[in-house]
Design a protein around this motif. Sequence first.
Motif, mmCIF file in Angstrom:
data_model
loop_
_atom_site.group_PDB
_atom_site.id
_atom_site.type_symbol
_atom_site.label_atom_id
_atom_site.label_comp_id
_atom_site.label_asym_id
_atom_site.label_seq_id
_atom_site.Cartn_x
_atom_site.Cartn_y
_atom_site.Cartn_z
ATOM 1 N N ALA A 1 -8.249 19.979 -0.265
ATOM 2 C CA ALA A 1 -8.066 21.084 0.682
ATOM 3 C C ALA A 1 -7.701 22.393 -0.014
ATOM 4 O O ALA A 1 -7.502 23.410 0.635
ATOM 5 N N ASN A 2 -7.624 22.341 -1.362
ATOM 6 C CA ASN A 2 -7.284 23.520 -2.165
ATOM 7 C C ASN A 2 -5.920 24.090 -1.771
ATOM 8 O O ASN A 2 -5.745 25.304 -1.648
ATOM 9 N N GLN A 3 -4.955 23.202 -1.574
ATOM 10 C CA GLN A 3 -3.602 23.594 -1.213
ATOM 11 C C GLN A 3 -2.640 23.260 -2.351
ATOM 12 O O GLN A 3 -2.776 22.231 -3.017
ATOM 13 N N ASN A 4 -1.662 24.129 -2.553
ATOM 14 C CA ASN A 4 -0.608 23.820 -3.517
ATOM 15 C C ASN A 4 0.263 22.708 -2.946
ATOM 16 O O ASN A 4 0.673 22.762 -1.781
ATOM 17 N N HIS A 5 0.528 21.702 -3.762
ATOM 18 C CA HIS A 5 1.342 20.588 -3.276
ATOM 19 C C HIS A 5 2.782 21.046 -3.081
ATOM 20 O O HIS A 5 3.326 21.783 -3.900
ATOM 21 N N ASP A 6 3.394 20.643 -1.992
ATOM 22 C CA ASP A 6 4.778 21.009 -1.694
ATOM 23 C C ASP A 6 5.702 20.180 -2.587
ATOM 24 O O ASP A 6 5.900 18.991 -2.359
ATOM 25 N N SER A 7 6.276 20.815 -3.594
ATOM 26 C CA SER A 7 7.106 20.074 -4.547
ATOM 27 C C SER A 7 8.366 19.524 -3.893
ATOM 28 O O SER A 7 8.950 18.559 -4.384
ATOM 29 N N ARG A 8 8.792 20.129 -2.778
ATOM 30 C CA ARG A 8 10.015 19.680 -2.111
ATOM 31 C C ARG A 8 9.736 18.746 -0.929
ATOM 32 O O ARG A 8 10.638 18.453 -0.145
ATOM 33 N N ALA A 9 8.518 18.297 -0.783
ATOM 34 C CA ALA A 9 8.203 17.368 0.304
ATOM 35 C C ALA A 9 9.001 16.080 0.138
ATOM 36 O O ALA A 9 9.083 15.533 -0.963
ATOM 37 N N HIS B 1 0.805 -1.226 0.000
ATOM 38 C CA HIS B 1 0.000 0.000 0.000
ATOM 39 C C HIS B 1 0.838 1.276 0.000
ATOM 40 O O HIS B 1 0.336 2.351 -0.327
ATOM 41 N N LEU B 2 2.116 1.168 0.373
ATOM 42 C CA LEU B 2 2.964 2.362 0.415
ATOM 43 C C LEU B 2 3.054 3.031 -0.953
ATOM 44 O O LEU B 2 3.228 4.254 -1.045
ATOM 45 N N LYS B 3 2.881 2.258 -2.022
ATOM 46 C CA LYS B 3 2.967 2.810 -3.380
ATOM 47 C C LYS B 3 1.835 3.793 -3.672
ATOM 48 O O LYS B 3 1.906 4.542 -4.648
ATOM 49 N N GLN B 4 0.802 3.799 -2.847
ATOM 50 C CA GLN B 4 -0.315 4.725 -3.045
ATOM 51 C C GLN B 4 -0.076 6.077 -2.374
ATOM 52 O O GLN B 4 -0.884 6.997 -2.503
ATOM 53 N N SER C 1 -1.497 11.696 -1.080
ATOM 54 C CA SER C 1 -1.006 13.014 -0.658
ATOM 55 C C SER C 1 -1.519 14.104 -1.585
ATOM 56 O O SER C 1 -2.012 15.150 -1.138
ATOM 57 N N ASN C 2 -1.418 13.874 -2.893
ATOM 58 C CA ASN C 2 -1.934 14.842 -3.871
ATOM 59 C C ASN C 2 -3.447 14.997 -3.762
ATOM 60 O O ASN C 2 -3.986 16.102 -3.897
ATOM 61 N N PHE C 3 -4.137 13.891 -3.544
ATOM 62 C CA PHE C 3 -5.599 13.900 -3.423
ATOM 63 C C PHE C 3 -6.041 14.797 -2.268
ATOM 64 O O PHE C 3 -6.958 15.616 -2.404
ATOM 65 N N VAL C 4 -5.375 14.662 -1.126
ATOM 66 C CA VAL C 4 -5.736 15.468 0.051
ATOM 67 C C VAL C 4 -5.462 16.943 -0.208
ATOM 68 O O VAL C 4 -6.288 17.810 0.121
ATOM 69 N N ASP C 5 -4.323 17.262 -0.811
ATOM 70 C CA ASP C 5 -4.025 18.659 -1.141
ATOM 71 C C ASP C 5 -5.074 19.235 -2.084
ATOM 72 O O ASP C 5 -5.504 20.386 -1.936
ATOM 73 N N GLU C 6 -5.472 18.444 -3.063
ATOM 74 C CA GLU C 6 -6.445 18.914 -4.047
ATOM 75 C C GLU C 6 -7.776 19.256 -3.377
ATOM 76 O O GLU C 6 -8.355 20.318 -3.631
#
Length: 524
Positions: free
Chosen positions: A281-289, A266-269, A274-279
């Motif tokens: 929440a209307n947040q820009n995804h942290d590219s350096r995470a 499941h780690l591959k998901q 992470s992107n789904f939650v940001d989307e």
Amino acid sequence: MHAPIQIYDTTLRDGTQGEGINLSLHDKLRIAEKLAELGFHYIEGGWPGSNEKDIAFFEEAKKRDWGACKIAAFGSTRRANTSVAEDPQVKLLLEAETPAVTFFGKSWLLHVEQVLRTTAEENRNMIFDTVRYLKDNEREVFYDAEHFFDGFKDDADYAIMTLKAAAEAGADCLVLCDTNGGTLASEVYDIVQTVSMTLSDQKIGIHTHNDCGLGVANALAAVEAGAVQVQGTMNGFGERTGNCNLTTTIPILELKMNRPSLPSGHLKQLREVSNFVDELANQNHDSRAPFVGLSAFAHKGGMHVNAVNKTGISYEHIDPDLVGNRQRILVGELSGRTNVMMKASQLGISVEEKSEETKKILQAVKKLEMEGYEFEAADASFELLVRRQLGNYTPFFELVEYHVSLRKNDELHFTNCEGTIKIRIDGKLIHTVANGDGPVNALDEALRKALKVKYPEIEQIHLYDYKVRIINSSAATAARTRVLIESKDSIDVWGTVGVSDNVIEASWLALVDSVEYFLMKQSS
């Protein structure tokens, strides 16, 4: 193999206390479903005593099958000098009908005396009574010891006594909270180890905040000292500077510490979720995470790229695929021929590392970057550059002339932008005019109008994002401008770039690349 670590997510409650984070009821349910699919053990749905949305969430949650995941309601101890059975917010915790309940109590005498304004003994009774009451009502109970580390450093005996009260009443897990986020990892390790030795029969959890940038480090230190449950949020959402970031913590637990926390595979998901939650929440995804960021496995320096071309492990501490990410090769002024070869290969173009063509492409990139271009977010423009340099690309149209005019009348509250385009397709001159909300939109509309005669599929393109960057601000209004455009169709999203002393011309260059790239894809 070490014992697995329970993952307790509090994105829907603690995470929404972060500035700029606001989730609808539908958003919360969709995120909860996604986290349950990922394999989290517990998802905290909210505080049913605080607002109508959280009450509605628990009503909806009752109707759904959460598989192996358990939904938890959150609240606090009974009020001072009040019977627990008559405390309205404790009643709401039971009415949420969740299999697990988490509540917080005070561990720090400063809070007991100056915030609750009660006695040390009454605070102990409040903790004991609340745990016992919830256990008598057949709930799995997690006790969040708020401000535990501050309380321990102030009066260790009292802080431990509050934990013992919860343990004696039957709490399933004692969660030590670094509520102010000011504790160092070495302190967390020592204190958690002391608690684990003192209450050796109890499960210990950890709940950290990121005020010192140590939210993840402190959670991991607690695990090393004996904690078996980690509480945190997706993408580190939370009050002030946020909470322990689960998208960083989970891969470290699994891949670095050999502490399984998700079902196998499941780690591959992780990156997708992470992107789904940001989307939502209307947040820009942290590219350096770490692990899940777009740049987490991106390589730009020529020596680095040369090395990862030979073996990825030379500059990648894990295989990106393990967390659902991928290696990215960037091309810029610090690049070498290997960058060009690998980047072109990722775009489906074969060039030899030491060929004259590769040298020519690299020289063109460096020249353009000197002029202000940047190709890291403009793969489509880079691909067109490569094909043009290789001499195997034929443009789909030829610009003859464009013109943009702006007319504004304040008295009539009227503003109008008009774009005029003259292009040549297959030797035929096409002249169109279109209005737009602004000069770039007017040009876009006029270009589409001209192209759709020959290329009706052009209607599939949509402008997704438009960014303007001033390159040399010291030149004031004469500064060079870089324009980045993101476009999309029903399948892909692609980026293009244009640079000029004129913002309209820079926009036009990026716009033309976007259209050319789309038409090239359609014709291949």
